[in-house]
Scaffold this active site. Sequence first.
Site, PDB file in Angstrom:
ATOM      1  CD  GLU A  30      43.615  13.844   2.479  1.00  0.00           C
ATOM      2  OE1 GLU A  30      43.093  14.179   1.397  1.00  0.00           O
ATOM      3  OE2 GLU A  30      43.191  14.183   3.592  1.00  0.00           O
ATOM      4  N   GLY A  74      47.399  22.930  13.294  1.00  0.00           N
ATOM      5  CA  GLY A  74      46.075  22.400  12.943  1.00  0.00           C
ATOM      6  C   GLY A  74      45.028  22.796  13.968  1.00  0.00           C
ATOM      7  CB  SER A  75      45.047  22.807  17.685  1.00  0.00           C
ATOM      8  OG  SER A  75      45.237  21.429  17.861  1.00  0.00           O
ATOM      9  CG  ASN A 101      45.053  11.530   8.704  1.00  0.00           C
ATOM     10  OD1 ASN A 101      45.758  11.519   9.706  1.00  0.00           O
ATOM     11  ND2 ASN A 101      45.035  12.524   7.846  1.00  0.00           N
ATOM     12  CE  LYS A 102      44.904   5.276  16.934  1.00  0.00           C
ATOM     13  NZ  LYS A 102      44.188   6.195  17.742  1.00  0.00           N
ATOM     14  CE1 TYR A 108      40.933  17.551  12.254  1.00  0.00           C
ATOM     15  CE2 TYR A 108      39.778  15.780  11.171  1.00  0.00           C
ATOM     16  CZ  TYR A 108      40.653  16.835  11.128  1.00  0.00           C
ATOM     17  OH  TYR A 108      41.251  17.172   9.943  1.00  0.00           O
ATOM     18  CD  GLU A 120      24.646  11.509  14.691  1.00  0.00           C
ATOM     19  OE1 GLU A 120      24.331  11.836  13.529  1.00  0.00           O
ATOM     20  OE2 GLU A 120      24.686  12.329  15.624  1.00  0.00           O
TER      21      GLU A 120
END
Length: 138
Positions: A30, A74-75, A101-102, A108, A120
């Site tokens: 990152e 990850g899932s 981080n597309k 997600y 929101e």
Amino acid sequence: MAMASVRIRQAEEGDCGNILKLIRELAEYEKLSDQVKISEEALRADGFGENPFYCCLVAELLPAPGEPQGQGIGSKIIKKVAEVGLERGCSQLRLTVLDWNKGAMDLYKALGARDLTEAEGWHSFRFEEEAMRELAGK
């Protein structure tokens, strides 16, 4: 390439070295390596000392192949965190991701998460230690 076998389990004190290694690898990915301030000793004290983490899970690759990316790990981790959270009475699971981080954002969303920035207008804020000391008058 064959799919790795993955086991997700409760973290143990002996995992602290590997957890710190993963924290550093993620920070490097990152481009935030300079923000990793925790030591293995502090991680051990925070995670397994007098006031331990509420829950820390680790994923083990059995056996560990080369690059595990793209194998659904990850899932599996997110699904396990959701399962544990529901068992413990949680009503939300929040994730933070950098705007570039597309791949993570797409994952997600594909798993059913709502992007609160889009939906929101939420922004995430953090108080660093120096600011916390100022707020606390210390």
